[in-house]
Scaffold this motif. Structure first.
Motif, PDB file in Angstrom:
ATOM      1  N   VAL A 272       0.859  -1.184   0.000  1.00 28.00           N
ATOM      2  CA  VAL A 272       0.000   0.000   0.000  1.00 28.00           C
ATOM      3  C   VAL A 272       0.894   1.233   0.000  1.00 28.00           C
ATOM      4  CG1 VAL A 272      -1.905  -1.125   1.208  1.00 28.00           C
ATOM      5  CG2 VAL A 272      -0.122   0.021   2.525  1.00 28.00           C
ATOM      6  N   SER A 273       0.277   2.394  -0.229  1.00 25.86           N
ATOM      7  CA  SER A 273       1.025   3.649  -0.178  1.00 25.86           C
ATOM      8  C   SER A 273       1.174   4.060   1.285  1.00 25.86           C
ATOM      9  CB  SER A 273       0.288   4.732  -0.976  1.00 25.86           C
ATOM     10  OG  SER A 273       1.023   5.925  -0.977  1.00 25.86           O
ATOM     11  N   GLY A 274       2.242   3.576   1.921  1.00 26.70           N
ATOM     12  CA  GLY A 274       2.427   3.789   3.352  1.00 26.70           C
ATOM     13  C   GLY A 274       3.761   4.415   3.701  1.00 26.70           C
ATOM     14  N   ILE A 275       4.438   3.807   4.675  1.00 24.59           N
ATOM     15  CA  ILE A 275       5.694   4.357   5.175  1.00 24.59           C
ATOM     16  C   ILE A 275       6.751   4.389   4.069  1.00 24.59           C
ATOM     17  CG2 ILE A 275       7.588   3.964   6.802  1.00 24.59           C
ATOM     18  CD1 ILE A 275       5.534   2.735   8.718  1.00 24.59           C
ATOM     19  N   GLY A 276       6.840   3.309   3.298  1.00 23.22           N
ATOM     20  CA  GLY A 276       7.849   3.243   2.243  1.00 23.22           C
ATOM     21  C   GLY A 276       7.680   4.333   1.202  1.00 23.22           C
ATOM     22  N   PHE A 277       6.432   4.543   0.773  1.00 19.80           N
ATOM     23  CA  PHE A 277       6.197   5.559  -0.253  1.00 19.80           C
ATOM     24  C   PHE A 277       6.422   6.959   0.303  1.00 19.80           C
ATOM     25  CE2 PHE A 277       3.558   8.067  -3.247  1.00 19.80           C
ATOM     26  CZ  PHE A 277       4.158   7.648  -4.418  1.00 19.80           C
ATOM     27  N   ALA A 278       6.096   7.166   1.579  1.00 16.55           N
ATOM     28  CA  ALA A 278       6.353   8.463   2.209  1.00 16.55           C
ATOM     29  C   ALA A 278       7.852   8.744   2.275  1.00 16.55           C
ATOM     30  CB  ALA A 278       5.756   8.491   3.617  1.00 16.55           C
ATOM     31  N   GLY A 279       8.634   7.745   2.668  1.00 16.19           N
ATOM     32  CA  GLY A 279      10.083   7.918   2.685  1.00 16.19           C
ATOM     33  C   GLY A 279      10.644   8.141   1.298  1.00 16.19           C
ATOM     34  N   LEU A 280      10.056   7.448   0.327  1.00 19.84           N
ATOM     35  CA  LEU A 280      10.503   7.581  -1.062  1.00 19.84           C
ATOM     36  C   LEU A 280      10.311   9.007  -1.571  1.00 19.84           C
ATOM     37  CD1 LEU A 280      11.574   5.812  -3.431  1.00 19.84           C
ATOM     38  CD2 LEU A 280       9.196   5.443  -4.087  1.00 19.84           C
ATOM     39  N   THR A 281       9.112   9.551  -1.407  1.00 23.14           N
ATOM     40  CA  THR A 281       8.850  10.909  -1.892  1.00 23.14           C
ATOM     41  C   THR A 281       9.627  11.960  -1.090  1.00 23.14           C
ATOM     42  OG1 THR A 281       6.843  10.960  -0.512  1.00 23.14           O
ATOM     43  CG2 THR A 281       6.582  10.379  -2.839  1.00 23.14           C
ATOM     44  N   THR A 282       9.867  11.677   0.190  1.00 19.45           N
ATOM     45  CA  THR A 282      10.653  12.614   1.002  1.00 19.45           C
ATOM     46  C   THR A 282      12.075  12.728   0.476  1.00 19.45           C
ATOM     47  OG1 THR A 282       9.351  12.202   2.995  1.00 19.45           O
ATOM     48  CG2 THR A 282      11.559  13.087   3.306  1.00 19.45           C
ATOM     49  N   THR A 283      12.707  11.595   0.195  1.00 18.52           N
ATOM     50  CA  THR A 283      14.065  11.648  -0.351  1.00 18.52           C
ATOM     51  C   THR A 283      14.056  12.289  -1.739  1.00 18.52           C
ATOM     52  OG1 THR A 283      13.819   9.363  -1.171  1.00 18.52           O
ATOM     53  CG2 THR A 283      14.902   9.661   0.949  1.00 18.52           C
ATOM     54  N   GLY A 284      12.979  12.056  -2.505  1.00 15.31           N
ATOM     55  CA  GLY A 284      12.885  12.691  -3.818  1.00 15.31           C
ATOM     56  C   GLY A 284      12.841  14.205  -3.714  1.00 15.31           C
ATOM     57  N   ILE A 285      12.086  14.717  -2.745  1.00 18.14           N
ATOM     58  CA  ILE A 285      12.005  16.164  -2.546  1.00 18.14           C
ATOM     59  C   ILE A 285      13.333  16.719  -2.042  1.00 18.14           C
ATOM     60  CG2 ILE A 285      10.910  17.982  -1.165  1.00 18.14           C
ATOM     61  CD1 ILE A 285       8.339  16.288  -1.246  1.00 18.14           C
ATOM     62  N   LEU A 286      13.948  16.035  -1.088  1.00 16.12           N
ATOM     63  CA  LEU A 286      15.214  16.514  -0.513  1.00 16.12           C
ATOM     64  C   LEU A 286      16.313  16.585  -1.570  1.00 16.12           C
ATOM     65  CD1 LEU A 286      15.378  14.648   2.926  1.00 16.12           C
ATOM     66  CD2 LEU A 286      15.124  17.104   2.572  1.00 16.12           C
ATOM     67  N   PHE A 287      16.507  15.491  -2.297  1.00 17.38           N
ATOM     68  CA  PHE A 287      17.576  15.446  -3.287  1.00 17.38           C
ATOM     69  C   PHE A 287      17.236  16.278  -4.517  1.00 17.38           C
ATOM     70  CE2 PHE A 287      18.930  11.916  -0.740  1.00 17.38           C
ATOM     71  CZ  PHE A 287      20.297  11.784  -0.966  1.00 17.38           C
ATOM     72  N   GLY A 288      15.965  16.267  -4.926  1.00 16.35           N
ATOM     73  CA  GLY A 288      15.606  16.966  -6.156  1.00 16.35           C
ATOM     74  C   GLY A 288      15.553  18.468  -6.023  1.00 16.35           C
TER      75      GLY A 288
END
Length: 338
Positions: A272-288
């Motif tokens: 599901v769109s849970g902890i993993g997806f939240a961490g994924l988008t967070t790193t995407g925002i930080l690095f991007g």
């Protein structure tokens, strides 16, 4: 959940496309790098299949949002009440599509890109034209990278799809209005207060609305808080290892790829769109968006930990109030809140 071969291929496709988007945007010195890292995550992480219909939805959503952001702020920035009403209508249309189902990706990607672009458009030093061009470019590039990922890493087994549960008209109205009202409140707050560095918080207030129910938003908010904290922590750990070499694009891209793999694996194991997806988008925002040859991500990661948590708590309070108010009216009553 067991990590099958096909689920591992999902992880590899997400990590490849988002890392390639980061590398290309940094090499060409394009602004709004967040588009190039987060869009591949949305396209490959939220949707288990890629076809022409999905690709056209994604690109069409980007084209429409870019057109809206080019026209509306310049026309209505002197009339905040009218601007707010129009933004509500835009969000309502997208949440209606999400509630009904077939055009879910069009609505979901439109909500994310619209919230990001509205956030940036409230500051004069961001060019609306540049933002619209980068939004479209990132969408087209994300689709191209997704096709490349599927070409080299296709699924080995046929996809088993589940039929979406039937919804009553009352339920659809409740879900669409709940999402649109809370997203508009978020827009109003971020337009009224100087929060230029709070992009993660702005996006979080929209992403937790995707379950389109109060209990779903509570669970989504809880997982997003945990995922964002873990994403920021992993970003800080990566910064420690990179030390003063964060300007090296090869090392930066490899580090981001590893971070994306960690959270993509978590995401597919959750199912599901849970902890993993939240961490994924967070790193995407930080690095991007926040790391560059002149700036590391230490301050951005630490700031995100606090701002995002506060934003989610306030959003959940707003979701609860709107949910209760909508249930007062027979035409928007949604008795099942799970």
């Amino acid at each position: 959940m067991e990590l099958t071969q096909d689920k591992l291929r999902i992880c590899l496709r997400v990590a490849f496309a988002s890392a390639a988007g980061l590398l290309i945007s940094k090499l060409l010195n394009w602004n709004f790098g967040v588009f190039f890292t987060v869009y591949p995550m949305l396209l490959l992480g939220m949707i288990p299949v890629l076809n022409r219909f999905i690709a056209l939805q994604f690109i069409a959503s980007s084209l429409l949002t870019s057109l809206e952001i080019m026209i509306l702020p310049s026309l209505l920035h002197n009339w905040p009440p009218a601007f707010t009403v129009v933004v509500f209508c835009l969000f309502l249309g997208r949440f209606l599509l999400m509630a009904k189902g077939p055009l879910m990706l069009f609505g979901a990607s439109g909500c994310v890109s619209l919230s990001i672009m509205l956030h940036f458009s409230s500051y004069e030093h961001f060019s609306l034209t540049d933002m619209a061009i980068m939004n479209i470019t990132a969408s087209v590039l994300s689709v191209a990278l997704a096709y490349i990922g599927y070409a080299f890493l296709p699924n080995k087994e046929p996809l088993v799809t589940r039929a979406a549960p039937a919804k009553s008209n009352n339920q659809i109205r409740h879900q669409a209005l709940l999402g649109a009202i809370v997203a508009t409140v978020s827009f109003t707050v971020f337009q009224s207060v100087d929060l230029v560095d709070s992009l993660s918080a702005q996006v979080a207030t929209v992403l937790i609305l995707f379950p389109m129910s109060f209990m779903g938003a509570v669970e989504s908010g809880r997982m997003r808080c945990i995922g964002t904290l873990l994403g920021c922590a992993l970003g800080l750990l990566t910064q420690v290892f990179l030390y003063s070499h964060y300007h090296n694009l090869v090392l930066l891209s490899l580090s981001f790829w590893l971070c994306a793999m960690v959270f993509a694996r978590w995401h597919v194991k959750e199912g599901v769109s849970g902890i993993g997806f939240a961490g994924l988008t967070t790193t995407g925002i930080l690095f991007g968006q926040y790391i560059s040859p002149e700036h590391d991500l230490v301050y951005s990661a630490l700031y995100r930990m606090s701002s995002m948590t506060i934003a989610i708590l306030i959003t959940l309070c707003c979701v609860y109030l709107v949910h209760k108010i909508l249930n007062l009216f027979p035409s928007t009553r949604h008795e099942i809140t799970s």
